[in-house]
Design an enzyme around this catalytic site. Structure first.
Site, mmCIF file in Angstrom:
data_model
loop_
_atom_site.group_PDB
_atom_site.id
_atom_site.type_symbol
_atom_site.label_atom_id
_atom_site.label_comp_id
_atom_site.label_asym_id
_atom_site.label_seq_id
_atom_site.Cartn_x
_atom_site.Cartn_y
_atom_site.Cartn_z
ATOM 1 N N ASP A 1 -25.658 14.176 -51.523
ATOM 2 C CA ASP A 1 -26.540 15.244 -51.077
ATOM 3 C C ASP A 1 -25.727 16.311 -50.360
ATOM 4 O OD1 ASP A 1 -27.768 12.694 -48.924
ATOM 5 O OD2 ASP A 1 -26.076 14.008 -48.532
ATOM 6 N N ASP B 1 -26.038 18.873 -47.154
ATOM 7 C CA ASP B 1 -26.772 19.257 -45.950
ATOM 8 C C ASP B 1 -26.190 20.546 -45.386
ATOM 9 O OD1 ASP B 1 -28.236 16.953 -46.242
ATOM 10 O OD2 ASP B 1 -27.001 15.794 -44.851
ATOM 11 N N ASP C 1 -22.321 12.172 -35.284
ATOM 12 C CA ASP C 1 -21.984 10.782 -34.975
ATOM 13 C C ASP C 1 -20.492 10.481 -35.030
ATOM 14 O OD1 ASP C 1 -21.871 11.095 -37.731
ATOM 15 O OD2 ASP C 1 -23.408 9.592 -38.169
#
EC number: 2.7.7.19
Length: 451
Positions: free
Chosen positions: A57, A59, A156
């Site tokens: 994907d 983002d 993260d």
């Protein structure tokens, strides 16, 4: 916080090309840029492109607010309370767009105006907090907007904080992610203890990235996971189910499983099953799970689609069979015993990992179908082969046969039957004895006298 000085890598010094991006992602990046906003491609898409992998994907992060994004794109849907996101729906994919988030979590306004929450289908009444934390520090909501640098340090892991700038095609690295990427290291950004308390699911993500990419978890990060792994269950059971799917359906399930057990995360997610794994059976350790995941990994890497019910039926097969056997000894017939075993297992895991009911039903059907598959040909095999879940049941038999070396003739018969439904050959090569239909005797009509 003091401004971070980023490392800027010019287009000539990295391998990311616009041709490698989704055309829809490129359109979104350029529309944001042309409307005067900053727009970066971020996260796993940038990481995978730098590693020569195909991203799953794309983002995007920007300084446009969610409402500004919605006004700009007719195909936009705003979702989420915990993190306010814009999903742009295209024919073949969804592009996720987020607003730069702030790292300044102490001096923030307490409230924001009410807004439509389309993910829940209703308007939030009154005013809702921009930042919401639990008493132990877990972030429940974070919609404080900030700068690109602040957004980078809120992510993260360092390898997921690299950004591709559409305005000049450069790479931007605020946290040393490029160096960790080149060395094959998964490292939290900032204090790992704080980051895992903010979101315990990050521990699962650390294991997943390490297994998927073949990286190692940096020592301080790993020691923190060992310490905090029991707290992973503070995340909601439905969210943990989705994370478990990602763990085992990416083609590196066996390595993921080993890291999960080493870290203590597996025992937190599946405590009863893990206790069973710790006990040897007839003096031998339980090795089925690793073998099953290894076979599934090979299938996924070869392009096969593995459905969640098949994954879990194979993973928990021996455990469920042992439960079913205990129910049979208590007097239940075979099928009800399997039903009871699956129901008991779902009750065990419900507090930590919430399986959807439809998945539990298919796991049960896959296991109960194995007895019928071994009855060759049985009654009406053509009807059985058209039942919902037959393909998954046969796939289970195929994997189980590959692992154990058993039932190969049964598997061959059903595979041949799928190609030739009128097959009249038994697994041993002998022709079937066709049953002759008995002709019904016609009743004699009694003649009435005088007619």
């Amino acid at each position: 916080m003091e401004p971070l000085k980023p490392l800027i890598i010019s287009r000539a010094d990295h391998n990311i090309s616009r041709r490698s991006l989704s055309p829809n992602a490129v359109k979104v990046l350029y529309r944001l840029k042309d409307n005067g906003f900053t727009a970066y491609l971020v996260g796993g898409g940038v990481r995978d492109l730098l590693l020569g992998r195909e991203p799953k994907d794309f983002d995007i992060v920007t300084d446009a607010t969610p409402l500004q994004i919605k006004k700009m794109f007719r195909n936009c849907r705003l979702i989420g309370r915990r993190f306010r996101l814009a999903h742009l729906h295209f024919q073949d994919e969804i592009i996720e767009v987020a607003t730069f988030r702030s790292a300044r979590l102490d001096d923030v306004p307490a409230e924001e105006p009410a807004a439509m929450d389309e993910s829940e289908g209703h308007t939030l009444t009154g005013r809702s907090p921009l930042l919401l934390k639990s008493e132990d520090g877990m972030v429940l909501r974070d919609n404080i907007f900030g700068t690109p640098a602040e957004d980078a340090v809120r992510r993260d892991f360092t390898v997921n904080a690299l950004a591709y700038n559409i305005s000049d095609f450069s790479l931007i690295d605020y946290v040393g992610g490029l160096d960790d990427l080149q060395r094959g290291v998964i490292r939290t950004i900032g204090d790992s203890g704080i980051r895992f308390v903010e979101d315990p699911v990050r521990m699962i993500r650390a294991v997943r990235f390490a297994a998927m990419l073949g990286f190692r978890v940096e020592e301080t990060t790993w020691q923190t996971i060992l310490e905090l792994s029991p707290t992973v269950t503070k995340a909601s059971p439905p969210r943990l189910y989705e994370e478990v799917l990602k763990l085992f359906l990416l083609g590196a399930g066996e390595r993921t499983y080993q890291l999960l057990r080493q870290s203590g995360i597996f025992s937190a997610l599946f405590p009863h099953f893990n206790d069973w794994l710790e006990r040897e059976s007839d003096g031998f350790p339980h090795t089925w799970v690793g073998k099953a995941l290894d076979h599934l990994d090979n299938a996924i890497q070869n392009g096969e689609k593995v459905q969640p019910p098949l994954l879990f039926a194979l993973m928990f097969s021996q455990y469920l069979q042992e439960k079913a056997e205990s129910f049979r000894k208590a007097g239940l017939p075979a099928h009800p015993a399997v039903n009871a075993a699956v129901a008991e297992f779902m009750g065990e895991v419900a507090p930590t990992v919430q399986f959807p009911n439809r998945v539990a039903i298919l796991i049960r059907d896959i296991l109960t179908s194995q007895h019928r598959l071994r009855k060759i040909p049985g009654r009406h095999p053509e009807t059985f082969a058209t039942r919902h879940g037959f393909a998954e049941a046969l796939s289970y038999l195929r994997f189980a046969s590959a692992i154990t070396g058993e039932d190969k003739k049964v598997l061959a018969w059903w595979e041949k039957f799928q190609l030739e439904p009128q097959s009249d050959i038994r697994p041993d090569g002998e022709p079937l004895q066709k049953r002759r239909r008995r002709r019904k005797r016609r009743k004699k009509t009694s003649e009435k006298p005088g007619i």
